[in-house]
Design a protein around this motif. Structure first.
Motif, short mmCIF file in Angstrom:
data_model
loop_
_atom_site.label_atom_id
_atom_site.label_comp_id
_atom_site.label_asym_id
_atom_site.label_seq_id
_atom_site.Cartn_x
_atom_site.Cartn_y
_atom_site.Cartn_z
N GLY A 182 0.81 -1.21 0.00
CA GLY A 182 0.00 0.00 0.00
C GLY A 182 0.84 1.26 0.00
N ARG A 183 1.84 1.30 0.86
CA ARG A 183 2.69 2.49 0.91
C ARG A 183 3.56 2.60 -0.34
NH1 ARG A 183 4.95 2.12 7.02
NH2 ARG A 183 4.05 0.02 6.92
N LEU A 184 3.99 1.48 -0.86
CA LEU A 184 4.78 1.50 -2.09
C LEU A 184 3.95 2.07 -3.24
CD1 LEU A 184 7.26 0.75 -3.80
CD2 LEU A 184 6.26 -1.55 -4.05
N ARG A 185 2.67 1.72 -3.30
CA ARG A 185 1.82 2.26 -4.36
C ARG A 185 1.74 3.78 -4.27
NH1 ARG A 185 -2.27 -0.14 -7.50
NH2 ARG A 185 -3.56 1.43 -8.55
N SER A 186 1.57 4.32 -3.05
CA SER A 186 1.52 5.78 -2.88
C SER A 186 2.84 6.42 -3.31
CB SER A 186 1.22 6.12 -1.42
OG SER A 186 -0.04 5.62 -1.02
N CYS A 187 3.94 5.75 -3.00
CA CYS A 187 5.26 6.24 -3.39
C CYS A 187 5.37 6.32 -4.91
CB CYS A 187 6.34 5.32 -2.81
SG CYS A 187 8.02 5.67 -3.36
N ILE A 208 8.10 6.92 1.12
CA ILE A 208 8.30 8.33 0.83
C ILE A 208 7.36 8.76 -0.29
CG2 ILE A 208 9.94 10.06 -0.03
CD1 ILE A 208 10.60 9.17 2.76
N VAL A 209 6.60 9.80 -0.04
CA VAL A 209 5.72 10.38 -1.07
C VAL A 209 6.40 11.65 -1.56
CG1 VAL A 209 3.46 11.37 -1.54
CG2 VAL A 209 3.66 9.39 -0.01
N ALA A 210 6.90 11.59 -2.79
CA ALA A 210 7.73 12.67 -3.33
C ALA A 210 6.89 13.84 -3.81
CB ALA A 210 8.58 12.14 -4.47
N GLU A 211 7.33 15.04 -3.50
CA GLU A 211 6.73 16.21 -4.13
C GLU A 211 7.18 16.27 -5.60
OE1 GLU A 211 6.94 19.94 -2.18
OE2 GLU A 211 5.77 19.24 -0.45
N PRO A 212 6.45 16.98 -6.45
CA PRO A 212 6.68 16.90 -7.90
C PRO A 212 8.11 17.25 -8.34
CG PRO A 212 4.54 17.88 -7.47
CD PRO A 212 5.22 17.75 -6.14
N GLN A 213 8.82 18.07 -7.62
CA GLN A 213 10.14 18.51 -8.07
C GLN A 213 11.28 17.67 -7.52
OE1 GLN A 213 8.21 19.96 -5.90
NE2 GLN A 213 9.37 20.93 -4.24
N LEU A 214 10.99 16.61 -6.78
CA LEU A 214 12.05 15.85 -6.11
C LEU A 214 13.07 15.28 -7.10
CD1 LEU A 214 11.79 13.52 -3.07
CD2 LEU A 214 12.92 12.67 -5.12
N VAL A 215 12.62 14.56 -8.10
CA VAL A 215 13.56 13.96 -9.06
C VAL A 215 14.33 15.05 -9.80
CG1 VAL A 215 13.73 12.63 -11.20
CG2 VAL A 215 12.27 11.82 -9.32
N ALA A 216 13.64 16.11 -10.20
CA ALA A 216 14.29 17.20 -10.94
C ALA A 216 15.40 17.85 -10.12
CB ALA A 216 13.26 18.24 -11.35
N LEU A 241 0.10 -1.73 -12.29
CA LEU A 241 0.29 -0.29 -12.22
C LEU A 241 0.82 0.26 -13.54
CD1 LEU A 241 0.11 2.07 -10.14
CD2 LEU A 241 2.56 1.73 -9.74
N ALA A 242 0.14 1.28 -14.06
CA ALA A 242 0.60 1.95 -15.29
C ALA A 242 1.35 3.22 -14.91
CB ALA A 242 -0.60 2.27 -16.18
N THR A 243 2.55 3.40 -15.42
CA THR A 243 3.37 4.56 -15.09
C THR A 243 3.94 5.17 -16.37
OG1 THR A 243 5.37 3.22 -14.84
CG2 THR A 243 4.02 3.56 -12.87
N GLU A 283 2.92 6.33 -7.18
CA GLU A 283 1.96 7.27 -7.77
C GLU A 283 2.48 8.70 -7.68
OE1 GLU A 283 -1.62 6.39 -5.67
OE2 GLU A 283 -2.24 4.80 -7.09
N ALA A 284 3.15 9.04 -6.60
CA ALA A 284 3.73 10.38 -6.48
C ALA A 284 4.81 10.59 -7.54
CB ALA A 284 4.31 10.57 -5.08
#
Length: 560
Positions: free
Chosen positions: A15-20, A93-101, A54-56, A22-23
């Motif tokens: 469950g937590r991995l899915r949220s991670c 960890i649920v990443a905010e949109p700019q984390l990877v960038a 899961l589609a990404t 999806e973020a």
């Protein structure tokens, strides 16, 4: 083209991995620039099925391995990574949109760096201890957000950290045999290979902390035990890891020993002492328990009490001043010679190992443990009775000592402040100094004129510190490597001057033991007052401070 590989180890947290994940689908960085590798560490829940459905927008790879631990899972993911850079992310960890960038921007701009992202914490189980823990977590990141200090290997929490894949592989990745704190052990090796750690305040990940105090203390105990193994592998990590555990006041140290001997675990204390959280002692009780959790694990990993004392407790440095002959009354700075002789006799009787200050500094520089029950003797100012009364006693027991000299007052008298017991007291002459130097007494610098170094200009302080070293070395034809701060007063600029002048150690008047966490330019000393009884002396030797003043701030020096 894939530049960055996000590596997520996971075990039974679908469950937590899915949220991670999806973020990560909402990142501002184009999905073509990064891939996500999920390493399933022997999970028995629905993780595999969830990933299959899961589609990404990014390339998602699932790797399966037998349950082997997070470190091996991360190494497995890095071995299959296609990106030039690896970003290790915890599965909750649920990443905010700019984390990877933010991570990718850092590595595009700089070489030989590791990026440390910010993690916010939301406590799901609101017990009193975990609420306090969340506050401390926030304060930690606030220090980094406000640039109050620079990040280093101890900040290398593996839940949101990036590094070039080439460097990761070069240092050997995560240590597979370390079950806890493997992230900071890796960060240490990365730093040793020349990487700089850069804090990325905008690379934000949010974490829901579902543990309560019982789970926290189980993890803390495992981490404490892991620190012991890590420090044996990397002795230079001792000051930051095990050094923390010994950096405490006498009252706290006594409580730890009492609770340990009674078999009282930190989780038992957190539960039974929860009422303290609602009192004025709440913050102190939390800090004590937080440290005790790691201390408990480390202590269990070192069952031998002698080794534990050598590794964690630290060495006491005794600080004396003047000595009284027959008929002279004792005072704070004047100790009757008979009492001094009795104290030395008891050091011998109790099997203390008196080592020189210079020996201790050498042990520290070489990252070696001092002998068990080590103690150091220092004497400030250099009064004449050292040659006539004190030196013979030290010779009787073959005890070394370091005398700190005021170089422009040698051969003169005490005159730098008005103190009834010291006014006009004769100081050692050059002839006396040379004579006792040939018989084992060491000497250190105590400035030229005994000013308060924090109360004069930097240039004047430099002249006092460097000048005293030059005066003594010129007159005695021997290296002067140790320094004592007049009145015990110092700050960071003064410490820096002492270090830059070439002193290997600086002694303060702060009480306590000298463990690995104490800087060599801010060594603690136990002031032995002339009015003390033998019992009070022995208690101070055992506790690291005056038993009658535990928790009480020592009054400012008024005369020595």
């Amino acid at each position: 083209m894939i530049e960055l590989s996000v590596i997520i180890p996971t075990y039974n947290r679908a469950g937590r991995l899915r949220s991670c994940l999806e973020a990560l689908t909402h990142q501002t960085q184009p999905a073509a620039d990064f891939e996500v590798i999920v390493v399933i560490d022997g999970s028995t829940d629905e993780t595999s099925e969830m990933l299959a459905q899961l589609a990404t927008p990014f390339t998602l790879t699932a790797l399966h391995q037998a349950n082997s631990g997070q470190n091996i899972a991360c190494n497995n993911g890095a071995a299959h990574a296609r990106g030039r850079y690896c970003l290790f992310l915890d599965d909750d960890i649920v990443a905010e949109p700019q984390l990877v960038a933010e991570h990718l921007r850092l590595h595009r701009k700089h070489k030989k760096v590791a990026g440390i992202g910010q993690i916010t914490l939301n406590v799901v189980k609101p017990d009193w201890f975990m609420q306090r823990f969340a506050e401390g977590w926030h304060e930690h990141y606030q220090q980094l957000n406000l640039a109050l200090r620079q990040p280093f290997w101890a900040d290398g929490y593996g839940g949101n950290i990036s590094v070039s894949r080439a460097m990761f592989m070069e240092v050997g990745g995560f240590a597979p045999d370390i079950r806890r704190s493997g992230d900071i052990e890796l960060a240490y090796r990365l730093e040793q290979h020349g990487l700089r750690f850069i804090y990325l305040s905008s690379a934000i990940g949010h974490q829901d902390e579902r543990k309560g105090y019982r789970e926290f203390f189980a993890d803390a105990a495992e981490s404490g035990a892991a620190w012991v193994a890590i420090c044996r592998r990397h002795p230079s990590m001792l000051p930051e890891l095990l050094g923390r555990l010994g950096k405490t006041r006498a009252g706290e140290a006594l409580l730890r020993k009492l609770f340990w001997r009674c078999g009282l675990s930190p989780w038992f204390l957190a539960r039974s002492g929860s009422f303290l959280a609602r009192t004025s002692w709440g913050s102190s009780w939390y800090r004590f328990l937080f440290a005790y959790g790691y201390w408990w694990g480390a202590r269990r990993a070192i069952p031998d009490g002698e080794t534990w004392e050598r590794m964690v407790r630290g060495v006491p440095i005794l600080m004396y001043h003047a000595f009284a002959g027959p008929g002279e009354p004792p005072s704070r700075f004047v100790l009757p010679v008979k009492r001094f002789a009795r104290q030395m006799a008891w050091l011998k009787r109790l099997n203390y190992r008196v080592i020189s200050l210079e020996e201790f500094l050498q042990y520290r520089r070489q990252l070696q443990l001092p002998p068990h029950r080590s103690v150091i003797i220092t004497i400030d100012d250099g009064y004449a009775e050292i040659a006539t009364h004190v030196h013979p006693i030290l010779c009787r027991y073959n005890f070394p000592a370091t005398v700190f000299l005021v170089s422009r007052r040698i051969g003169g008298c005490y005159d730098w402040q008005n103190h009834e017991a010291l006014n006009g007291r004769r100081l050692l002459s050059w002839t006396e100094i040379r004579e006792i130097a040939s018989q084992g007494i060491r000497f250190g610098a105590h400035t030229r004129t005994h000013p308060v170094l924090t109360g004069i200009s930097v240039e004047d302080a430099r002249a006092e510190i460097a000048g005293s070293k030059a005066d003594l070395e010129s007159a005695l034809q021997m290296p002067i490597t140790t320094f004592a701060y007049p009145y015990g007063e110092f700050d960071e600029p003064v410490q820096d001057l002492v270090e830059r002048t070439g002193f290997s150690g600086g002694c303060s008047a702060d009480s306590g033991f000298n463990n690995w966490a104490i800087p060599l330019t801010a060594l603690r000393r136990i002031e032995i007052e002339g009015t003390w009884s033998l019992l009070r002396f022995l208690l101070a030797l055992h506790l690291g401070e005056d038993a009658c003043k535990i928790g009480i701030k020592k009054p400012a020096y008024s005369g020595e």
